[in-house]
Design an enzyme around this catalytic site. Structure first.
Site, short mmCIF file in Angstrom:
data_model
loop_
_atom_site.label_atom_id
_atom_site.label_comp_id
_atom_site.label_asym_id
_atom_site.label_seq_id
_atom_site.Cartn_x
_atom_site.Cartn_y
_atom_site.Cartn_z
N ASP A 34 0.85 -1.19 0.00
CA ASP A 34 0.00 0.00 0.00
C ASP A 34 0.89 1.24 0.00
O ASP A 34 1.90 1.31 0.70
CB ASP A 34 -0.91 -0.01 1.26
N SER A 127 -15.85 -2.62 -10.40
CA SER A 127 -16.88 -1.73 -9.86
C SER A 127 -18.12 -1.75 -10.72
O SER A 127 -18.05 -1.92 -11.94
CB SER A 127 -16.33 -0.30 -9.82
N TYR A 151 -13.08 7.05 -14.13
CA TYR A 151 -12.93 5.99 -13.12
C TYR A 151 -13.54 4.69 -13.64
O TYR A 151 -12.87 3.66 -13.68
CB TYR A 151 -13.62 6.41 -11.81
N LYS A 155 -11.75 0.93 -14.98
CA LYS A 155 -12.10 -0.42 -14.55
C LYS A 155 -12.45 -1.30 -15.77
O LYS A 155 -12.08 -2.47 -15.85
CB LYS A 155 -13.29 -0.38 -13.58
N ARG A 233 -29.46 2.93 -4.76
CA ARG A 233 -28.23 2.18 -4.96
C ARG A 233 -28.32 0.83 -4.26
O ARG A 233 -29.18 0.63 -3.40
CB ARG A 233 -27.03 2.94 -4.37
C1 WQD Z 1 -24.94 7.32 -3.38
C2 WQD Z 1 -26.24 8.07 -3.48
C3 WQD Z 1 -26.01 10.28 -4.39
C4 WQD Z 1 -23.75 11.94 -1.01
C5 WQD Z 1 -19.76 5.40 -5.21
C6 WQD Z 1 -18.40 5.65 -5.70
C7 WQD Z 1 -18.06 4.72 -6.82
C8 WQD Z 1 -18.36 3.29 -6.46
C9 WQD Z 1 -19.75 3.11 -5.87
C10 WQD Z 1 -16.45 1.93 -5.95
C11 WQD Z 1 -26.39 8.86 -4.78
C12 WQD Z 1 -26.50 10.34 -2.94
C13 WQD Z 1 -24.42 11.09 -1.87
C14 WQD Z 1 -24.44 13.01 -0.38
C15 WQD Z 1 -26.45 12.32 -1.49
N1 WQD Z 1 -17.39 2.81 -5.53
N2 WQD Z 1 -25.76 11.28 -2.09
N3 WQD Z 1 -25.77 13.16 -0.64
O1 WQD Z 1 -22.12 7.76 -6.40
O2 WQD Z 1 -23.23 5.50 -6.07
O3 WQD Z 1 -20.73 5.70 -6.18
O4 WQD Z 1 -19.89 4.05 -4.82
O5 WQD Z 1 -16.36 1.38 -6.98
O6 WQD Z 1 -16.67 4.86 -7.02
O7 WQD Z 1 -18.37 6.96 -6.16
O8 WQD Z 1 -22.05 6.57 -4.18
O9 WQD Z 1 -22.33 7.34 -1.86
O10 WQD Z 1 -21.51 9.00 -3.60
O11 WQD Z 1 -23.88 8.24 -3.67
O12 WQD Z 1 -27.67 12.48 -1.71
O13 WQD Z 1 -23.89 13.82 0.42
O14 WQD Z 1 -26.30 9.05 -2.43
O15 WQD Z 1 -26.68 11.24 -5.19
O16 WQD Z 1 -27.75 8.81 -5.16
P1 WQD Z 1 -22.11 6.42 -5.78
P2 WQD Z 1 -22.37 7.85 -3.28
#
Ligand code: WQD
Length: 349
Positions: A34, A127, A151, A155, A233
């Site tokens: 790491d 991912s 990103y 992948k 999600r």
């Molecule tokens: C989830 C939901 C936002 C923050 C992430 C990583 C991606 C992958 C999967 C590894 C969405 C909403 C978020 C906030 C909100 N990881 N949200 N307020 O975008 O699905 O992807 O996980 O591979 O690399 O980016 O995850 O947690 O950012 O968002 O409303 O303050 O929560 O709009 O609907 P995301 P997230």
């Protein structure tokens, strides 16, 4: 019986450190490579407290062939879990070359070093972002690539490279694991997610609001075509993801060729569902402001999980409430992350 030595790149990180716990519990011995650019070596001390065995840390970069050759020569590695990489979608847009360098060139350098060392069992942490925002949920592994940011495209590139490698040399056993949204923390409260700076992701942000570090959560849009208008999600417990890596390692050790599987629960949860689950975990309300949609966000996606069940005998076991309860236990016991003195094990919430 000699325990199989597993190189875990990125093993001091959020998923990586939990993968080390699952590996040790399954009788393997991880050694971690790491850079610590986005992780804390003290996570491995916590792994030691949980498991009684602390993984050895080699501080180095997966792009450095000299470091890689030394690790393979000195540690008798039998297989590799490759979790080292950059993962912030928004940052990949502003720094695509940095993302292709670490995620793609790093994976290439690792595969070349494995080839030189004659180690040909590889578990790659991919991912759900390879699917982009057009696949219909539940999403099967056969869906087309449609990544919409550097990103996700990094992948896709690595998956394609590993598929070509597998086709060119049947001695390789490779598994590509497409994570959906890993959240939660080890049940002991000793390991968890502690992003540097304001969290991009939902659950760490909610957790910091719940503990009073931040004032409110901004919900990025409530006008989506979902059951409550907020984004959906597939949130999956990080320990389920870690155990999925062990299941894939066992499979790839016994089977040559390439396997690609989703690691998710098969269930979608909205932003408001998650916040409600976190309120049940912490026992109080969490302040919410509704804001505009976040650019690049897909409205809703979740996994079809049958393939992992059929091929790996793996299925996510932990509920959304358990994910939030475990996150909250970690947050309460470690408000300053690994700067906290090591709490008593296990932490009593
Ligand atoms: C989830 C939901 C936002 C923050 C992430 C990583 C991606 C992958 C999967 C590894 C969405 C909403 C978020 C906030 C909100 N990881 N949200 N307020 O975008 O699905 O992807 O996980 O591979 O690399 O980016 O995850 O947690 O950012 O968002 O409303 O303050 O929560 O709009 O609907 P995301 P997230």
């Amino acid at each position: 019986m000699t325990l199989s030595k597993i190189l875990v790149t990125g093993g001091a990180g959020f998923v990586g450190s939990h993968a080390c716990v699952a590996l040790i519990a399954a009788g393997f011995r991880p050694v971690v490579l790491d850079t610590l650019v986005n992780s804390d070596p003290r996570s491995l001390e916590r792994v030691g407290r949980i498991c009684g065995v602390q993984p050895q840390l080699v501080r180095g970069d997966v792009r450095d062939a000299t470091v890689l050759d030394r690790v393979f020569a000195e540690h008798g590695v039998d297989a590799v879990l490759h979790l080292a990489g950059l993962k912030a979608v928004s940052r990949s847009v502003s720094d695509p070359l940095g993302y292709y360098d670490v995620n793609v060139a790093g994976s290439l350098a690792l595969a070349q070093a494995m080839e030189r060392a004659g180690v040909r069992t590889l578990i790659f942490s991919s991912s759900a972002t390879v699917y982009g925002d057009i696949a219909r949920s539940p999403i099967r592994e056969s869906a087309s690539y449609a990544a919409v940011n550097p990103y996700g495209r990094s992948k896709v590139m690595v998956e394609r490279m590993l598929a070509d490698l597998s086709r060119s040399d049947p001695r390789w056993g490779i598994a590509c694991l497409r994570f959906f949204n890993p959240i939660g923390a080890h049940e002991s409260g000793l390991l968890g997610e502690h992003p540097q700076g304001p969290p991009d992701n939902l659950v760490p942000y909610v957790s910091q609001v719940a503990v009073g570090e931040r004032g409110h959560v901004v919900v990025h849009g409530n006008d989506y075509e979902t059951h409550d208008g907020t984004g959906v999600r597939d949130y999956v417990h990080v320990m389920d993801v870690a155990e999925g890596h062990v299941a894939a390692l066992r499979y790839a050790t016994l089977h040559r060729g390439l396997l690609t599987v989703n690691l998710g629960t098969g269930r979608g949860a909205s932003v408001l569902d998650v916040i409600a689950a976190f309120e049940r975990a912490c026992g109080h309300r969490i302040a919410v402001h509704i804001g505009p949609r976040r650019p690049g966000d897909a409205p809703a996606y979740w996994a079809d999980v049958q393939h992992a069940q059929d091929r790996l005998g793996w299925r996510a076991r932990r509920s959304l409430d358990q994910m939030c309860a475990d996150s909250w236990r970690w947050q309460l016991a470690n408000p300053r992350g690994f700067d906290e003195p090591v709490p008593d094990f296990p932490v009593r919430a």
